[in-house]
Write an enzyme that holds these catalytic residues in place. Structure first.
Site, PDB file in Angstrom:
ATOM      1  N   LYS A 289     -11.563  -5.264  -8.533  1.00 58.57           N
ATOM      2  CA  LYS A 289     -11.674  -4.346  -8.498  1.00 58.57           C
ATOM      3  C   LYS A 289     -10.764  -3.210  -8.963  1.00 58.57           C
ATOM      4  CE  LYS A 289     -14.627  -5.042  -4.634  1.00 58.57           C
ATOM      5  NZ  LYS A 289     -15.343  -4.476  -3.447  1.00 58.57           N
TER       6      LYS A 289
ATOM      7  N   LYS B 285      -7.003 -13.177 -11.008  1.00 58.30           N
ATOM      8  CA  LYS B 285      -7.361 -13.165  -9.575  1.00 58.30           C
ATOM      9  C   LYS B 285      -8.514 -12.212 -10.653  1.00 58.30           C
ATOM     10  CE  LYS B 285      -8.297 -12.387  -5.097  1.00 58.30           C
ATOM     11  NZ  LYS B 285      -7.669 -12.160  -3.601  1.00 58.30           N
TER      12      LYS B 285
ATOM     13  N   LYS C 202       1.032  -1.276   0.152  1.00 56.33           N
ATOM     14  CA  LYS C 202       0.115  -0.060  -0.034  1.00 56.33           C
ATOM     15  C   LYS C 202       0.649   1.312  -0.060  1.00 56.33           C
ATOM     16  CE  LYS C 202      -4.007  -2.004   0.563  1.00 56.33           C
ATOM     17  NZ  LYS C 202      -5.399  -2.054  -0.233  1.00 56.33           N
TER      18      LYS C 202
END
Length: 328
Positions: free
Chosen positions: A197, A194, A111
């Site tokens: 979003k 996979k 992140k």
């Protein structure tokens, strides 16, 4: 009956990967475990959502959970920010965690790379907030994906460290849990491994038939089978995964035989996949529209879920304060 807790960040609509990878199992779990499901709106603050989107996003996920078959009478659904006790436990757990171990968490490092101008303390202490979500209910099992396993280990570390510091056996060490023995990974339509979003490769549960068909027909393929009974490359195996989850066994066998004898036409395969996905999604989409239109019902369900969650968390915090030395 063992207690199961799971949450999801309200960062967008649910897609087929969420449904077959998790939510479908949640529906089965609610009859076999003491289940609590929550919408993790505090966790979403690490990416600074717009204030007007926070409640709306939570309602979207709540409506979609209900549409998928979660029964709030069996498995209460609550919004994380409605249970203030979570923050108190989050504080206590943070006091026992060390900077170095939090900085080594893979999801924090990923992140931080993705949002270098917003490496906030919430990103760093994400594992302890997740631990508080779980431990406030003293849950034994947590359905999670493989990408959350390190955070689950941190939750177990939080429980273990609290017990060791205060010489008690209070918190159970929560275990990662796959209801159907293995987690089902739904592939993306872009040939990736996979559906996600952030990857832009999803079929959403609210998509209409036309949108689903258009997305499937654009799915990545190759030049077709080159030899009889040859292994399928990943992009084709991905398409056959959709047959496994949305089609009948006879349909899967039919197209598998077409692959093996080198007569498979990808256009025919995609049309079948699109039709079967549409058949799977249609009843869920109709219920999403029905629930989404009734904000009063959604708010009532969220309030009722919060009452159950707060009762559970309050009992835990009362004991935690006593153990640490504060007034219960």
């Amino acid at each position: 009956m063992e207690k199961v807790v799971s949450g999801i960040r309200p960062t967008g609509n649910l897609h087929l990967g969420n449904y077959f990878g998790a939510v479908k199992s949640f529906v089965e779990m609610q009859d076999k475990y003491e289940s609590l499901f929550f919408i993790a709106d505090w966790h979403s603050l690490t990416t600074r959502p717009k204030p007007e989107d926070i409640q709306n996003s939570a309602r979207i996920i709540l409506a979609e959970y209900l549409a998928c078959g979660i029964d709030p009478e069996k498995a209460p659904i609550y919004i994380q920010s409605d249970v203030k006790e979570t923050l108190e436990l989050y504080l206590f757990l943070n006091m026992n965690m060390y900077l170095g171990e939090l900085e080594r968490v893979t999801t924090f490092k990923e992140k931080a790379r993705k949002q270098p101008n917003n490496v906030n303390a919430g990103l760093l202490t994400y594992p302890t907030l997740m631990a508080a979500d779980i431990l406030q209910h003293r849950a034994e099992k947590v359905p999670v994906g493989k990408d959350q396993e390190q955070n689950m280990e941190m939750a177990r570390r939080c429980a273990r460290r609290f017990n060791n510091i205060y010489g008690v056996e209070f918190f159970p060490e929560p275990q990662s849990f796959y209801f159907n023995a293995t987690a089902l990974k739904v592939p993306g339509l872009d040939g990736s491994g996979k559906m996600g979003k952030s990857e832009g490769n999803c079929i959403y549960l609210h998509d209409d038939d036309k949108t689903i068909t258009k997305k499937v027909m654009k799915a990545v393929t190759d030049n077709g089978p080159q030899a009889m009974n040859s292994p399928k490359p990943e992009v084709i195996e991905n398409l056959f995964t959709f047959l496994k989850i949305c089609s009948t066994q006879d349909t899967y066998d039919f197209f598998n035989e077409k692959w093996n004898d080198c007569t498979l036409r990808y256009g025919d395969l995609k049309k079948q996949i699109a039709a079967d996905i549409c058949k799977t999604v249609a009843p869920i989409r109709e219920k999403i529209l029905e629930y989404s239109a009734d904000k009063e019902l959604l708010d009532r369900i969220a309030r009722q879920g919060a009452e159950v969650a707060r009762e559970s968390a309050t009992a835990t915090l009362r004991e935690v304060r006593r153990i640490i030395g504060f007034r219960p």
